[in-house]
Design a protein around this motif. Structure first.
Motif, PDB file in Angstrom:
ATOM      1  N   GLU A  50       0.871  -1.171   0.000  1.00 38.53           N
ATOM      2  CA  GLU A  50       0.000   0.000   0.000  1.00 38.53           C
ATOM      3  C   GLU A  50       0.908   1.222   0.000  1.00 38.53           C
ATOM      4  O   GLU A  50       1.766   1.358   0.873  1.00 38.53           O
ATOM      5  CB  GLU A  50      -0.882  -0.013   1.249  1.00 38.53           C
ATOM      6  CG  GLU A  50      -1.658   1.239   1.503  1.00 38.53           C
ATOM      7  CD  GLU A  50      -2.638   1.584   0.394  1.00 38.53           C
ATOM      8  OE1 GLU A  50      -2.471   2.679  -0.193  1.00 38.53           O
ATOM      9  OE2 GLU A  50      -3.535   0.790   0.121  1.00 38.53           O
ATOM     10  N   ASN A  51       0.785   2.082  -0.987  1.00 43.35           N
ATOM     11  CA  ASN A  51       1.675   3.234  -1.098  1.00 43.35           C
ATOM     12  C   ASN A  51       1.199   4.471  -0.349  1.00 43.35           C
ATOM     13  O   ASN A  51       1.896   5.483  -0.330  1.00 43.35           O
ATOM     14  CB  ASN A  51       1.926   3.566  -2.569  1.00 43.35           C
ATOM     15  CG  ASN A  51       2.886   2.588  -3.211  1.00 43.35           C
ATOM     16  OD1 ASN A  51       3.847   2.159  -2.589  1.00 43.35           O
ATOM     17  ND2 ASN A  51       2.612   2.207  -4.437  1.00 43.35           N
ATOM     18  N   ASN A  52       0.049   4.413   0.281  1.00 41.72           N
ATOM     19  CA  ASN A  52      -0.432   5.515   1.102  1.00 41.72           C
ATOM     20  C   ASN A  52       0.317   5.473   2.433  1.00 41.72           C
ATOM     21  O   ASN A  52       0.108   4.568   3.240  1.00 41.72           O
ATOM     22  CB  ASN A  52      -1.943   5.383   1.322  1.00 41.72           C
ATOM     23  CG  ASN A  52      -2.493   6.489   2.193  1.00 41.72           C
ATOM     24  OD1 ASN A  52      -1.753   7.283   2.772  1.00 41.72           O
ATOM     25  ND2 ASN A  52      -3.806   6.535   2.300  1.00 41.72           N
ATOM     26  N   LEU A  53       1.198   6.427   2.660  1.00 41.01           N
ATOM     27  CA  LEU A  53       2.030   6.417   3.867  1.00 41.01           C
ATOM     28  C   LEU A  53       1.207   6.413   5.146  1.00 41.01           C
ATOM     29  O   LEU A  53       1.673   5.943   6.184  1.00 41.01           O
ATOM     30  CB  LEU A  53       2.995   7.599   3.861  1.00 41.01           C
ATOM     31  CG  LEU A  53       4.118   7.546   2.825  1.00 41.01           C
ATOM     32  CD1 LEU A  53       4.978   8.794   2.916  1.00 41.01           C
ATOM     33  CD2 LEU A  53       4.960   6.306   2.981  1.00 41.01           C
ATOM     34  N   ASP A  54      -0.022   6.915   5.106  1.00 42.82           N
ATOM     35  CA  ASP A  54      -0.871   6.907   6.291  1.00 42.82           C
ATOM     36  C   ASP A  54      -1.214   5.489   6.732  1.00 42.82           C
ATOM     37  O   ASP A  54      -1.557   5.263   7.893  1.00 42.82           O
ATOM     38  CB  ASP A  54      -2.163   7.697   6.050  1.00 42.82           C
ATOM     39  CG  ASP A  54      -1.898   9.188   5.891  1.00 42.82           C
ATOM     40  OD1 ASP A  54      -0.863   9.671   6.395  1.00 42.82           O
ATOM     41  OD2 ASP A  54      -2.729   9.857   5.257  1.00 42.82           O
ATOM     42  N   SER A  55      -1.139   4.519   5.829  1.00 41.81           N
ATOM     43  CA  SER A  55      -1.476   3.138   6.169  1.00 41.81           C
ATOM     44  C   SER A  55      -0.263   2.341   6.649  1.00 41.81           C
ATOM     45  O   SER A  55      -0.409   1.220   7.124  1.00 41.81           O
ATOM     46  CB  SER A  55      -2.096   2.430   4.959  1.00 41.81           C
ATOM     47  OG  SER A  55      -1.109   2.198   3.971  1.00 41.81           O
ATOM     48  N   TRP A  56       0.927   2.918   6.520  1.00 42.74           N
ATOM     49  CA  TRP A  56       2.134   2.207   6.923  1.00 42.74           C
ATOM     50  C   TRP A  56       2.190   2.109   8.440  1.00 42.74           C
ATOM     51  O   TRP A  56       1.866   3.052   9.148  1.00 42.74           O
ATOM     52  CB  TRP A  56       3.375   2.911   6.410  1.00 42.74           C
ATOM     53  CG  TRP A  56       3.570   2.797   4.931  1.00 42.74           C
ATOM     54  CD1 TRP A  56       2.592   2.678   3.985  1.00 42.74           C
ATOM     55  CD2 TRP A  56       4.801   2.803   4.225  1.00 42.74           C
ATOM     56  NE1 TRP A  56       3.149   2.609   2.731  1.00 42.74           N
ATOM     57  CE2 TRP A  56       4.504   2.675   2.851  1.00 42.74           C
ATOM     58  CE3 TRP A  56       6.114   2.896   4.616  1.00 42.74           C
ATOM     59  CZ2 TRP A  56       5.492   2.639   1.879  1.00 42.74           C
ATOM     60  CZ3 TRP A  56       7.095   2.875   3.651  1.00 42.74           C
ATOM     61  CH2 TRP A  56       6.790   2.739   2.296  1.00 42.74           C
ATOM     62  N   THR A  59      -1.444  -4.798  -0.398  1.00 36.29           N
ATOM     63  CA  THR A  59      -2.813  -4.450  -0.804  1.00 36.29           C
ATOM     64  C   THR A  59      -3.748  -5.658  -0.786  1.00 36.29           C
ATOM     65  O   THR A  59      -4.948  -5.507  -0.663  1.00 36.29           O
ATOM     66  CB  THR A  59      -2.835  -3.802  -2.204  1.00 36.29           C
ATOM     67  OG1 THR A  59      -2.226  -4.698  -3.135  1.00 36.29           O
ATOM     68  CG2 THR A  59      -2.101  -2.481  -2.206  1.00 36.29           C
TER      69      THR A  59
END
Length: 95
Positions: A30-36, A49
């Motif tokens: 997942e490239n959304n940093l908020d999900s890291w 993903t």
């Protein structure tokens, strides 16, 4: 052909070294940093993903000059998906 191996972590996950996509389905992180889950100059953890596990990258040589850093990618597969890895020909690596 190189044998497909994984290591069992202390938390019971399967770690496949030197890979950047899910070994089960080919999904990426997942490239959304908020999900890291974690981000630092030493290691990062991001969910895949597909939900099979996580992409981990670890800096084996953190330096003041980022050009000299040595990042290693791996994928952690959740314990419930280990049978799928084995069905695809992966086996536990011997230490």
């Amino acid at each position: 052909m190189e044998a497909k191996k994984f290591f069992i972590t202390e938390t019971g996950k399967a770690e496949v070294l030197s890979i950047t996509t899910c070994p089960i389905c080919g999904a990426s992180r997942e490239n959304n940093l908020d999900s890291w889950d974690y981000v630092s100059n030493r290691w990062n953890k991001a969910p895949l993903t597909c939900g099979h596990g996580y992409w981990i990258t670890q800096n084996l040589n953190p330096t003041d000059d980022a050009a000299n850093d040595d990042w290693q990618d791996s994928i952690l597969i959740k314990p419930e998906y280990i049978p799928e890895l084995e069905a695809l020909g992966y086996s536990v690596a011997s230490l």
